[in-house]
Every structure is written in structure tokens, then in C-alpha cells.
Motif scaffolding. Structure first.
Motif, PDB file in Angstrom:
ATOM      1  N   GLY A  15       0.797  -1.221   0.000  1.00  0.00           N
ATOM      2  CA  GLY A  15       0.000   0.000   0.000  1.00  0.00           C
ATOM      3  C   GLY A  15       0.824   1.263   0.000  1.00  0.00           C
ATOM      4  N   GLY A  16       2.123   1.130   0.225  1.00  0.00           N
ATOM      5  CA  GLY A  16       2.997   2.284   0.287  1.00  0.00           C
ATOM      6  C   GLY A  16       3.471   2.748  -1.081  1.00  0.00           C
ATOM      7  N   SER A  17       4.394   3.712  -1.061  1.00  0.00           N
ATOM      8  CA  SER A  17       4.879   4.339  -2.276  1.00  0.00           C
ATOM      9  C   SER A  17       6.397   4.453  -2.265  1.00  0.00           C
ATOM     10  CB  SER A  17       4.282   5.745  -2.434  1.00  0.00           C
ATOM     11  OG  SER A  17       2.879   5.715  -2.532  1.00  0.00           O
ATOM     12  N   LEU A  18       6.955   4.499  -3.457  1.00  0.00           N
ATOM     13  CA  LEU A  18       8.370   4.784  -3.656  1.00  0.00           C
ATOM     14  C   LEU A  18       8.515   5.589  -4.936  1.00  0.00           C
ATOM     15  CD1 LEU A  18      10.219   1.395  -2.936  1.00  0.00           C
ATOM     16  CD2 LEU A  18      10.449   3.502  -1.613  1.00  0.00           C
ATOM     17  N   ARG A  19       9.618   6.321  -5.039  1.00  0.00           N
ATOM     18  CA  ARG A  19       9.936   7.028  -6.265  1.00  0.00           C
ATOM     19  C   ARG A  19      11.323   6.602  -6.710  1.00  0.00           C
ATOM     20  NH1 ARG A  19      11.574  13.179  -7.669  1.00  0.00           N
ATOM     21  NH2 ARG A  19      10.483  13.407  -9.672  1.00  0.00           N
ATOM     22  N   LEU A  20      11.378   5.983  -7.873  1.00  0.00           N
ATOM     23  CA  LEU A  20      12.649   5.567  -8.444  1.00  0.00           C
ATOM     24  C   LEU A  20      13.163   6.643  -9.393  1.00  0.00           C
ATOM     25  CD1 LEU A  20      11.867   1.839  -9.321  1.00  0.00           C
ATOM     26  CD2 LEU A  20      12.517   2.854  -7.121  1.00  0.00           C
ATOM     27  N   SER A  21      14.475   6.761  -9.446  1.00  0.00           N
ATOM     28  CA  SER A  21      15.113   7.705 -10.358  1.00  0.00           C
ATOM     29  C   SER A  21      16.136   6.967 -11.202  1.00  0.00           C
ATOM     30  CB  SER A  21      15.812   8.818  -9.586  1.00  0.00           C
ATOM     31  OG  SER A  21      14.899   9.547  -8.798  1.00  0.00           O
ATOM     32  N   CYS A  22      16.358   7.476 -12.389  1.00  0.00           N
ATOM     33  CA  CYS A  22      17.375   6.935 -13.278  1.00  0.00           C
ATOM     34  C   CYS A  22      18.124   8.123 -13.884  1.00  0.00           C
ATOM     35  CB  CYS A  22      16.749   6.082 -14.370  1.00  0.00           C
ATOM     36  SG  CYS A  22      17.897   5.507 -15.632  1.00  0.00           S
ATOM     37  N   ALA A  23      19.405   8.174 -13.610  1.00  0.00           N
ATOM     38  CA  ALA A  23      20.248   9.253 -14.127  1.00  0.00           C
ATOM     39  C   ALA A  23      21.032   8.753 -15.323  1.00  0.00           C
ATOM     40  CB  ALA A  23      21.193   9.735 -13.037  1.00  0.00           C
ATOM     41  N   ALA A  24      20.976   9.502 -16.415  1.00  0.00           N
ATOM     42  CA  ALA A  24      21.688   9.135 -17.637  1.00  0.00           C
ATOM     43  C   ALA A  24      22.900  10.033 -17.817  1.00  0.00           C
ATOM     44  CB  ALA A  24      20.774   9.267 -18.847  1.00  0.00           C
ATOM     45  N   SER A  25      23.999   9.435 -18.257  1.00  0.00           N
ATOM     46  CA  SER A  25      25.196  10.209 -18.554  1.00  0.00           C
ATOM     47  C   SER A  25      25.800   9.728 -19.861  1.00  0.00           C
ATOM     48  CB  SER A  25      26.213  10.090 -17.417  1.00  0.00           C
ATOM     49  OG  SER A  25      26.583   8.736 -17.220  1.00  0.00           O
ATOM     50  N   GLU A  26      26.566  10.588 -20.502  1.00  0.00           N
ATOM     51  CA  GLU A  26      27.200  10.282 -21.778  1.00  0.00           C
ATOM     52  C   GLU A  26      26.177   9.799 -22.795  1.00  0.00           C
ATOM     53  OE1 GLU A  26      30.310  11.149 -22.136  1.00  0.00           O
ATOM     54  OE2 GLU A  26      30.483  11.624 -20.006  1.00  0.00           O
ATOM     55  N   LEU A  27      25.019  10.446 -22.811  1.00  0.00           N
ATOM     56  CA  LEU A  27      23.915  10.033 -23.669  1.00  0.00           C
ATOM     57  C   LEU A  27      23.184  11.283 -24.131  1.00  0.00           C
ATOM     58  CD1 LEU A  27      22.308   7.354 -24.479  1.00  0.00           C
ATOM     59  CD2 LEU A  27      20.780   7.939 -22.616  1.00  0.00           C
ATOM     60  N   ASN A  28      22.834  11.344 -25.422  1.00  0.00           N
ATOM     61  CA  ASN A  28      22.021  12.455 -25.905  1.00  0.00           C
ATOM     62  C   ASN A  28      20.589  12.183 -25.470  1.00  0.00           C
ATOM     63  OD1 ASN A  28      21.049  14.685 -27.172  1.00  0.00           O
ATOM     64  ND2 ASN A  28      21.943  14.215 -29.161  1.00  0.00           N
ATOM     65  N   PHE A  29      20.329  12.421 -24.226  1.00  0.00           N
ATOM     66  CA  PHE A  29      19.144  11.934 -23.523  1.00  0.00           C
ATOM     67  C   PHE A  29      17.847  12.302 -24.224  1.00  0.00           C
ATOM     68  CE2 PHE A  29      17.173  10.166 -19.866  1.00  0.00           C
ATOM     69  CZ  PHE A  29      16.098  10.959 -19.517  1.00  0.00           C
ATOM     70  N   GLY A  30      17.772  13.488 -24.741  1.00  0.00           N
ATOM     71  CA  GLY A  30      16.548  13.966 -25.363  1.00  0.00           C
ATOM     72  C   GLY A  30      16.174  13.254 -26.643  1.00  0.00           C
ATOM     73  N   ASN A  31      17.024  12.359 -27.128  1.00  0.00           N
ATOM     74  CA  ASN A  31      16.736  11.589 -28.339  1.00  0.00           C
ATOM     75  C   ASN A  31      16.302  10.161 -28.049  1.00  0.00           C
ATOM     76  OD1 ASN A  31      17.408  13.742 -29.946  1.00  0.00           O
ATOM     77  ND2 ASN A  31      19.481  13.025 -30.371  1.00  0.00           N
ATOM     78  N   TYR A  32      16.169   9.816 -26.776  1.00  0.00           N
ATOM     79  CA  TYR A  32      15.945   8.425 -26.406  1.00  0.00           C
ATOM     80  C   TYR A  32      14.598   8.203 -25.718  1.00  0.00           C
ATOM     81  CZ  TYR A  32      20.705   7.012 -27.479  1.00  0.00           C
ATOM     82  OH  TYR A  32      21.863   6.711 -28.132  1.00  0.00           O
ATOM     83  N   VAL A  33      13.901   7.160 -26.167  1.00  0.00           N
ATOM     84  CA  VAL A  33      12.813   6.604 -25.374  1.00  0.00           C
ATOM     85  C   VAL A  33      13.434   5.987 -24.126  1.00  0.00           C
ATOM     86  CG1 VAL A  33      11.220   4.639 -25.277  1.00  0.00           C
ATOM     87  CG2 VAL A  33      11.201   6.169 -27.262  1.00  0.00           C
ATOM     88  N   MET A  34      12.780   6.201 -22.991  1.00  0.00           N
ATOM     89  CA  MET A  34      13.233   5.619 -21.747  1.00  0.00           C
ATOM     90  C   MET A  34      12.148   4.704 -21.198  1.00  0.00           C
ATOM     91  SD  MET A  34      16.232   6.847 -21.409  1.00  0.00           S
ATOM     92  CE  MET A  34      16.591   6.251 -19.757  1.00  0.00           C
ATOM     93  N   ALA A  35      12.572   3.625 -20.577  1.00  0.00           N
ATOM     94  CA  ALA A  35      11.605   2.667 -20.055  1.00  0.00           C
ATOM     95  C   ALA A  35      12.126   2.031 -18.782  1.00  0.00           C
ATOM     96  CB  ALA A  35      11.317   1.591 -21.095  1.00  0.00           C
ATOM     97  N   TRP A  36      11.190   1.442 -18.046  1.00  0.00           N
ATOM     98  CA  TRP A  36      11.518   0.668 -16.855  1.00  0.00           C
ATOM     99  C   TRP A  36      11.048  -0.768 -17.079  1.00  0.00           C
ATOM    100  CZ3 TRP A  36      14.124   2.519 -12.595  1.00  0.00           C
ATOM    101  CH2 TRP A  36      14.259   3.908 -12.488  1.00  0.00           C
ATOM    102  N   PHE A  37      11.894  -1.709 -16.659  1.00  0.00           N
ATOM    103  CA  PHE A  37      11.597  -3.139 -16.742  1.00  0.00           C
ATOM    104  C   PHE A  37      11.882  -3.781 -15.390  1.00  0.00           C
ATOM    105  CE2 PHE A  37      10.970  -4.108 -21.262  1.00  0.00           C
ATOM    106  CZ  PHE A  37      11.424  -2.946 -21.869  1.00  0.00           C
ATOM    107  N   ARG A  38      11.277  -4.954 -15.198  1.00  0.00           N
ATOM    108  CA  ARG A  38      11.575  -5.762 -14.016  1.00  0.00           C
ATOM    109  C   ARG A  38      11.492  -7.227 -14.417  1.00  0.00           C
ATOM    110  NH1 ARG A  38       5.907  -4.619 -10.611  1.00  0.00           N
ATOM    111  NH2 ARG A  38       4.597  -5.995 -11.898  1.00  0.00           N
ATOM    112  N   PRO A  39      12.145  -8.120 -13.708  1.00  0.00           N
ATOM    113  CA  PRO A  39      12.066  -9.548 -14.030  1.00  0.00           C
ATOM    114  C   PRO A  39      10.646 -10.057 -13.801  1.00  0.00           C
ATOM    115  CG  PRO A  39      13.902  -9.096 -12.579  1.00  0.00           C
ATOM    116  CD  PRO A  39      13.062  -7.860 -12.605  1.00  0.00           C
ATOM    117  N   ALA A  40      10.266 -11.071 -14.534  1.00  0.00           N
ATOM    118  CA  ALA A  40       8.955 -11.697 -14.366  1.00  0.00           C
ATOM    119  C   ALA A  40       9.070 -13.173 -14.701  1.00  0.00           C
ATOM    120  CB  ALA A  40       7.927 -11.032 -15.276  1.00  0.00           C
TER     121      ALA A  40
END
Length: 124
Positions: A15-40
Motif C-alpha cells: 500500500g505504500g509508495s516509492l519514487r525511483l530515479s534513473c540518471a543518464a550520462s554520456e547520452l544524448n538523452f533527449g533523443n531516447y525513449v526511456m523505459a523501466w523493466f523488471r524480471p517476471a
């Protein structure tokens, strides 16, 4: 070499909450789709959420839709995942990934860069 680094994972009660962050470096970030995955079970990785390069379109996996929210800040080279109403079955290592394309892909194919992940544990 582009790098993605996740943070924000932890232990939370159901029932709780968390906020995950992902920092990108050495990447033209504004040109990339970003996504989150997890094992299943039975899958290499399960698509959790994705956002287009400009942030004008998002997509979610069925199991998280309505509970998780993806966002990005291109000025800071950051992508975020807000996790709400967490369930024990959300327990996983969450990894962010980058794909240089127009569209969000819901499989791992085409994602070029991956972070190592951040652990989310939800207790019942």
C-alpha cells in the motif's frame, strides 16, 4: 560510453509508495525513449513503463497501470518512476533502459543501454 544509474529503491509495506530515479550520462538523452523493466516469471524482463523522448506519450504494463507513473526531465537527464499502492508482487529489481527511436517498445529488444537496477521490496 553511456551509463544509466538507478536509485530510490527500498523496503516498503504493501500500500505504500516509492519514487525511483534513473540518471543518464554520456547520452544524448533527449533523443531516447526511456523505459523501466523488471524480471517476471517466464519472461526475460517485464515491461513496466515507457516514455517517449519528448515526454509526450507514455505506456504502462497491464499489472501497474493506474498505480505507477513515469516521467522525465530532459534538462536534468533524469527519468522517474512513481510507484503507488505497492503490492508484494511488485517486489523486484527495477532497471531503466534507453532506446533511440520514436516509439516505446514493450519488449527488451531495441533497448541499447541498461542500468544495473534498484531493488524494490514490498512486505505484506
Amino acid at each position: 560510453q553511456a551509463q544509466l544509474r538507478e536509485s530510490g529503491g527500498g523496503l516498503v509495506q504493501a500500500g505504500g509508495s516509492l519514487r525511483l530515479s534513473c540518471a543518464a550520462s554520456e547520452l544524448n538523452f533527449g533523443n531516447y525513449v526511456m523505459a523501466w523493466f523488471r524480471p517476471a516469471p517466464g519472461k526475460e524482463r517485464e515491461f513496466v513503463a515507457g516514455i517517449t523522448a519528448r515526454g509526450d506519450n507514455v505506456d504502462y504494463g497491464a499489472s501497474v497501470k493506474g498505480r505507477f507513473t513515469i516521467s522525465r526531465d530532459n534538462a536534468k537527464n533524469m527519468v522517474y518512476l512513481q510507484l503507488n499502492i505497492l503490492r508484494p508482487e511488485d517486489t523486484a529489481v527495477y532497471s531503466c533502459a534507453a532506446r533511440r527511436t520514436e516509439n516505446i517498445a514493450t519488449t527488451v529488444i531495441g533497448y541499447t543501454y541498461w542500468g544495473r537496477g534498484t531493488q524494490v521490496t514490498v512486505s505484506s
